[in-house]
Design a protein around this motif. Structure first.
Motif, PDB file in Angstrom:
ATOM      1  N   ASN A   1      52.193  64.942 -42.037  1.00 20.73           N
ATOM      2  CA  ASN A   1      52.635  63.542 -42.051  1.00 20.73           C
ATOM      3  C   ASN A   1      51.479  62.581 -41.791  1.00 20.73           C
ATOM      4  N   ASP A   2      50.564  62.992 -40.925  1.00 16.26           N
ATOM      5  CA  ASP A   2      49.461  62.099 -40.550  1.00 16.26           C
ATOM      6  C   ASP A   2      48.315  62.181 -41.552  1.00 16.26           C
ATOM      7  N   GLY A   3      48.417  63.110 -42.506  1.00 20.04           N
ATOM      8  CA  GLY A   3      47.329  63.249 -43.458  1.00 20.04           C
ATOM      9  C   GLY A   3      46.127  63.985 -42.877  1.00 20.04           C
ATOM     10  N   THR A   4      46.299  64.610 -41.716  1.00 24.74           N
ATOM     11  CA  THR A   4      45.212  65.409 -41.134  1.00 24.74           C
ATOM     12  C   THR A   4      45.348  66.848 -41.620  1.00 24.74           C
ATOM     13  N   LEU A   5      45.161  66.994 -42.927  1.00 23.82           N
ATOM     14  CA  LEU A   5      45.345  68.275 -43.608  1.00 23.82           C
ATOM     15  C   LEU A   5      44.486  69.397 -43.028  1.00 23.82           C
ATOM     16  N   GLU A   6      43.326  69.003 -42.498  1.00 21.66           N
ATOM     17  CA  GLU A   6      42.382  70.018 -41.997  1.00 21.66           C
ATOM     18  C   GLU A   6      42.977  70.814 -40.838  1.00 21.66           C
ATOM     19  N   LEU A   7      43.961  70.250 -40.151  1.00 20.18           N
ATOM     20  CA  LEU A   7      44.585  70.954 -39.023  1.00 20.18           C
ATOM     21  C   LEU A   7      45.611  71.973 -39.491  1.00 20.18           C
ATOM     22  N   TRP A   8      46.013  71.866 -40.747  1.00 19.77           N
ATOM     23  CA  TRP A   8      47.112  72.675 -41.268  1.00 19.77           C
ATOM     24  C   TRP A   8      46.810  74.174 -41.319  1.00 19.77           C
ATOM     25  N   PRO A   9      45.643  74.595 -41.821  1.00 21.83           N
ATOM     26  CA  PRO A   9      45.392  76.050 -41.887  1.00 21.83           C
ATOM     27  C   PRO A   9      45.354  76.721 -40.519  1.00 21.83           C
ATOM     28  N   GLU A  10      45.005  75.966 -39.496  1.00 23.91           N
ATOM     29  CA  GLU A  10      44.899  76.549 -38.148  1.00 23.91           C
ATOM     30  C   GLU A  10      46.250  76.981 -37.590  1.00 23.91           C
ATOM     31  N   LEU A  11      47.313  76.549 -38.234  1.00 22.50           N
ATOM     32  CA  LEU A  11      48.648  76.898 -37.732  1.00 22.50           C
ATOM     33  C   LEU A  11      49.129  78.227 -38.308  1.00 22.50           C
ATOM     34  N   PHE A  12      48.260  78.876 -39.094  1.00 20.48           N
ATOM     35  CA  PHE A  12      48.592  80.176 -39.675  1.00 20.48           C
ATOM     36  C   PHE A  12      47.665  81.248 -39.105  1.00 20.48           C
ATOM     37  N   THR A  13      48.176  82.473 -39.099  1.00 23.01           N
ATOM     38  CA  THR A  13      47.309  83.601 -38.756  1.00 23.01           C
ATOM     39  C   THR A  13      46.439  83.920 -39.968  1.00 23.01           C
ATOM     40  N   ASP A  14      45.502  84.823 -39.773  1.00 21.01           N
ATOM     41  CA  ASP A  14      44.665  85.250 -40.894  1.00 21.01           C
ATOM     42  C   ASP A  14      44.619  86.774 -40.898  1.00 21.01           C
ATOM     43  N   PRO A  15      45.127  87.494 -41.904  1.00 20.05           N
ATOM     44  CA  PRO A  15      45.780  86.964 -43.104  1.00 20.05           C
ATOM     45  C   PRO A  15      47.147  86.362 -42.791  1.00 20.05           C
ATOM     46  N   CYS A  16      47.738  85.734 -43.819  1.00 19.01           N
ATOM     47  CA  CYS A  16      49.050  85.115 -43.685  1.00 19.01           C
ATOM     48  C   CYS A  16      49.694  85.069 -45.075  1.00 19.01           C
ATOM     49  N   VAL A  17      50.905  84.610 -45.132  1.00 16.54           N
ATOM     50  CA  VAL A  17      51.538  84.328 -46.422  1.00 16.54           C
ATOM     51  C   VAL A  17      52.049  82.900 -46.381  1.00 16.54           C
ATOM     52  N   TYR A  18      51.657  82.117 -47.366  1.00 20.19           N
ATOM     53  CA  TYR A  18      52.208  80.770 -47.515  1.00 20.19           C
ATOM     54  C   TYR A  18      52.608  80.580 -48.972  1.00 20.19           C
ATOM     55  N   LYS A  19      53.864  80.353 -49.193  1.00 16.10           N
ATOM     56  CA  LYS A  19      54.382  80.225 -50.556  1.00 16.10           C
ATOM     57  C   LYS A  19      55.271  79.005 -50.680  1.00 16.10           C
ATOM     58  N   VAL A  20      55.208  78.355 -51.827  1.00 17.94           N
ATOM     59  CA  VAL A  20      56.190  77.332 -52.197  1.00 17.94           C
ATOM     60  C   VAL A  20      56.856  77.830 -53.473  1.00 17.94           C
ATOM     61  N   ILE A  21      58.146  78.047 -53.432  1.00 13.42           N
ATOM     62  CA  ILE A  21      58.832  78.758 -54.513  1.00 13.42           C
ATOM     63  C   ILE A  21      60.217  78.142 -54.749  1.00 13.42           C
ATOM     64  N   PRO A  22      60.614  78.009 -56.028  1.00 15.40           N
ATOM     65  CA  PRO A  22      61.968  77.493 -56.271  1.00 15.40           C
ATOM     66  C   PRO A  22      63.020  78.526 -55.859  1.00 15.40           C
ATOM     67  N   ARG A  23      64.134  78.027 -55.377  1.00 11.32           N
ATOM     68  CA  ARG A  23      65.222  78.874 -54.893  1.00 11.32           C
ATOM     69  C   ARG A  23      65.637  79.927 -55.915  1.00 11.32           C
ATOM     70  N   GLU A  24      65.664  79.500 -57.165  1.00  7.77           N
ATOM     71  CA  GLU A  24      66.093  80.412 -58.230  1.00  7.77           C
ATOM     72  C   GLU A  24      65.191  81.658 -58.280  1.00  7.77           C
ATOM     73  N   ASN A  25      63.906  81.447 -58.259  1.00  2.00           N
ATOM     74  CA  ASN A  25      62.983  82.581 -58.291  1.00  2.00           C
ATOM     75  C   ASN A  25      63.088  83.427 -57.030  1.00  2.00           C
ATOM     76  N   TYR A  26      63.201  82.759 -55.908  1.00  2.00           N
ATOM     77  CA  TYR A  26      63.273  83.474 -54.642  1.00  2.00           C
ATOM     78  C   TYR A  26      64.482  84.394 -54.609  1.00  2.00           C
ATOM     79  N   GLU A  27      65.621  83.871 -55.036  1.00  2.00           N
ATOM     80  CA  GLU A  27      66.859  84.642 -54.933  1.00  2.00           C
ATOM     81  C   GLU A  27      66.903  85.822 -55.891  1.00  2.00           C
ATOM     82  N   GLN A  28      66.204  85.672 -57.017  1.00  2.39           N
ATOM     83  CA  GLN A  28      66.190  86.774 -57.988  1.00  2.39           C
ATOM     84  C   GLN A  28      64.962  87.660 -57.808  1.00  2.39           C
TER      85      GLN A  28
END
Lengths: 165, 165, 165
Positions: C30-57
């Motif tokens: 929200n604040d546009g401080t994108l650089e802080l975003w990767p730090e909230l994940f472990t390494d390795p990690c999984v981050y996906k953006v997927i439509p419901r249709e694909n996910y469900e099938q």
């Protein structure tokens, strides 16, 4: 739940009290009990509704700018008695209430809001969304806003901002 | 966080349990596991979906009106087996869950909801927003709604209300 | 408040810590401080953006698919330095954060999101809504996402997904 940024520590009880303040604010406006709204601010206080563009460039022009509880009360009286506007219902959703900083006797918080407006015989529509930037103090036992800046995301001025954000 | 109005006092644990009830309700409907939905009510119960205009004028006409768990189950069966409707997904956002009053064995709560509906091959759209007006009781160890009135802000009847609000 | 499904038990303190993680995530975007975003994940990690249709099938095609913190950082660099897009603000509302399952060293959570996008000189509009499906772990004292799948409700691919969901 009111959240805190890393580096800020507050008790679960204070989180709950902050949550209550935010909810009481939303209830006052959602229920149309506008008269309860000024009581949630200290006196003096700052209450502003400002477009993000102006806020970020430090431009002073705001849609609403109040600096005392009397000015807030004045706003309520205007809505009740003098302003002319088509009837509407404004529903607010608040999300991500977060303590971002803490001073000796104040807390700095942000939250996101989305306002949905419903005009007579029309479907509900997204009206405004944006960010609250707040400063909260303990005012003789009750938490109150000493500053609430409502920064809305759009650059265009909303056609008719009747109720407070 | 479930909030409380001034004058109401409940423990942090009860706040958490109430939060769990509200979230379980939203999950049941968001996940499409409708069969779990009637279990969140006592039997008998009141479940209504009503436009704000009718609610405020005490007019009885409601879009949905159920008075027992069987009637809720009936509704689920209708959605599953007999109703004809274009496929859709309804996502709900709930905000400002607040204990407004407390009796000897019940709690009165309100909350705001926004429902977003997605039809096949169309973008998501705001569908309905409004207020839950609830009465919650401890039903043999589990919190349940003994009354949930869903008061939506628009005066027009939604074209097709398939799923419960 | 972070909620839990029946059968899951976690302390109020852990609920608060989870709430903080989710809020910090929303704040970073929200604040546009994108650089802080990767730090909230472990390494390795999984981050996906997927439509419901694909996910469900169980169809693999996703709009974004990252499997390490470096891939997340790469995405941030792309947004900052190489991608061409009209300026916009994306505001996110998160609701119903709920612990659905718990393993020995992880928690499975879901939450609902609604994203509102504001283009220059235009009103804010609903952009996407859907469900987060998350796995969170304690990574050397800090809670982090080891998996975040953002399942959006519409079947159409958003015209331009600039920022992470």
């Amino acid at each position: 739940m009111v959240s805190v940024e890393r580096g800020v520590t507050i008790s679960l009880d204070l989180r709950a009290r902050l949550s209550d303040l935010y909810c009481t604010y939303d209830n006052a406006l959602n229920d149309g009990t506008l008269e309860l709204w000024p009581e949630l601010f200290t006196d003096p206080c700052v209450y502003k509704v400002i477009p993000r563009e102006n806020y970020e460039q430090d431009l002073p022009v705001a849609v609403i700018w109040c600096e005392s509880r009397d000015m807030l009360i004045d706003r309520v009286v205007a809505v009740r008695e003098t302003a002319l506007y088509a009837p509407r219902v404004v529903r607010r959703i608040t999300s991500g209430i977060c303590v971002r900083s803490a001073g000796e006797d104040w807390l700095g918080l942000t939250a996101s809001f989305a306002l949905f407006q419903t005009m007579l015989d029309q479907p509900s529509r997204l009206f405004l969304c944006g960010k609250y930037q707040d400063r909260v103090v303990d005012d003789a036992g009750a938490l109150r806003f000493t500053e609430r800046v409502c920064i809305y995301d759009s650059t265009i001025v909303p056609a008719s901002l009747v109720y407070p954000v």
